[in-house]
Each structure stands twice: as structure tokens, then as C-alpha cells.
Design an enzyme around this catalytic site. Sequence first.
Site, PDB file in Angstrom:
ATOM      1  CG  ASP A  94      33.536  42.842  -1.112  1.00  0.00           C
ATOM      2  OD1 ASP A  94      33.783  42.245  -0.426  1.00  0.00           O
ATOM      3  OD2 ASP A  94      32.501  42.835  -2.128  1.00  0.00           O
ATOM      4  CG  ASP A 117      39.781  38.385  -3.258  1.00  0.00           C
ATOM      5  OD1 ASP A 117      40.225  37.343  -3.339  1.00  0.00           O
ATOM      6  OD2 ASP A 117      38.888  38.451  -4.277  1.00  0.00           O
ATOM      7  N   GLY A 194      27.751  37.073  -9.233  1.00  0.00           N
ATOM      8  CA  GLY A 194      27.181  37.303 -10.518  1.00  0.00           C
ATOM      9  C   GLY A 194      26.081  36.344 -11.050  1.00  0.00           C
ATOM     10  CG  ASP A 227      22.138  38.642  -8.989  1.00  0.00           C
ATOM     11  OD1 ASP A 227      21.285  39.570  -8.442  1.00  0.00           O
ATOM     12  OD2 ASP A 227      22.022  38.353 -10.121  1.00  0.00           O
ATOM     13  CG  ASN A 248      26.970  44.138  -7.039  1.00  0.00           C
ATOM     14  OD1 ASN A 248      26.379  45.473  -7.639  1.00  0.00           O
ATOM     15  ND2 ASN A 248      28.304  44.068  -7.196  1.00  0.00           N
TER      16      ASN A 248
END
Length: 294
Positions: A94, A117, A194, A227, A248
Site C-alpha cells: 500500500d 502512489d 486517520g 476509520d 487499519n
Amino acid sequence: MTDGPPPKKMKHDLRENKANIMLAKAAEGGYGIPGVCVYNLEGILATVRAATAKRSPAMILLFPWAQTYSQTVLATAAAHAARTAPVPITVHLDHAQSPSAIHEAADTGCYDSIMVDMSHHEKEENLRLTKELTAYCHERGILTEAEPGRITGGEDGVQDTAELEAVMTSPEEAREFVATGIDWLAPAFGNVHGNYGPLGINLDYSRLNAVNDAVGKEVRLVLHGTDGFTPEHYEKCLKGGITKVNINKVMNKQYTEMQREGGYGLTELMEKGTEKMQEVVEGVMDVLGSSGKA
Ligand SMILES: [Zn+2]
């Protein structure tokens, strides 16, 4: 016998890539594959055990951090766990943010797919590098994922791009990225890595649907930044064409919270931490509908 040129070296057939088959089935069945971000052996075991218990396909996600920290040790462990599991499991890198990280990872033979990325570059450079690195991966039978626009926020183990402004993905931009040859696309439609912050989760589903209408027949859509998601968030994202769902903190915090509590011996922490993470992954599999699909 004719004296033609020698047969060309067999190229990898990307249709036979295990991750490709997994996401094709998910798209057809209308469910999501959990892409579990792992940082340690416990995370690898928790993912495989959850998948086995739930008869669910799954992906183990590592960050380039794993290569920096352990060279190929974690990736090899993940690949071994995936190969020997009784259910389909693949290994994905990732947020690989440099050509050297992608070359190194592709050459290990451990990965079924890699996220290229280059979103920290300006768009032209991003597209150029994405095309070049996708070709490199495809030659080795590895699928690629890219992120048009920019999913804001920071994730443990990923170079922090929080200071860069989030850019939402438009259908036009999605088409430009698909033209580079990528297999999966991670749209930015209000999703954040996050913490979502005081305003909470505010996703632009009409944008997701528009991206899906534009490119959903050519590539698989994948989701970052989950999240705090409720089952309703997941459901709407799956309806918008998402087939791979990265998780995650929801899992890894089980482990770090136990460490913070303290009082555990090392083997006890590892075993109980694995169990707690497994429970969370099993719950995610139920919500995504991947349980029973392996
Ligand atoms: Zn991400």
C-alpha cells in the site's frame, strides 16, 4: 516444422492474478474484500485466522515501511501465510511512494498487487510515473492501484502528506488515470486517512457514483480512509462500486491499547493481541459481506 521466429517469452496473464480473480468475484457478488493493513506477524496471523474462520477472502496490506524495517522478512511471511491459507488471501503493498520502493517490492515476488502512489507529484509527473511503474509491475504479473486526487491525512508508516491539500477525484481525472494502465483506482470523495476530525465523516457519494459510471467497467474501485465507518457508510460505498476496503486503526489499535494497558508478558501480549485483532477483522468481514464467500 516451419522456420518461424522463436516463440515469444510467455507474458504474465494478469487475468489469472489471484487478486484480480478475488475482486472480480466481489464485484459480481456485490460484497467487499477487507484489505487489512498489518505491521507485524500478529496482524498477518489475525487476518489469516479471521479469513479462515469466516471462510472469507482477504488481502494483507503492507506499507513500504515494512521493507525499510524488515527488508523482505514481513513480506515473505505474509506471502507464505497467503500461499498456505485454506482460503484465498493475497499480499498488497500500500502507498508505495517512490519508484525504488516499487521496483524493490515487485522484484521480491511476494506481492500480488502494489499501490503506485505518486499523488505527491504534480499531475503530469504523477501520470507519467504511474504509467511507467504500472508497466514494470505488469511485466512481473503484479496488478497496480493508483489514487487520482489526493486522500488527505496521515497513516502510520506512510510519508505524511497531510500538509498537501486534499483534492477530490473527478470522473475526467479518473479516466486519465485509467489510461495509464492501472487495474484499481482509489477515488478521493471526502475520505480521509486517520482521524476524520470534529466535522466527522462526510462522503460525497454522488462523486463516487460518477467516478464509478465513468471508469467502473475498466477498473476496480478501492477505498481508503475507513476509520470510524458505520455499516451504513460501507454499504453506500459498496453500492458505489467499491470492491476492496482498507482497514487499519480499527484493528491495530487493539494491539497498541493492550500494550498501553501493560502487565502482559510478551507471548501473552502477542497471543491475546492476535485474538483481539482477529475478532475485529471477522466483524469487518461480516459487515462487508465477504464472510462465507471463500
Ligand atoms: Zn491509504
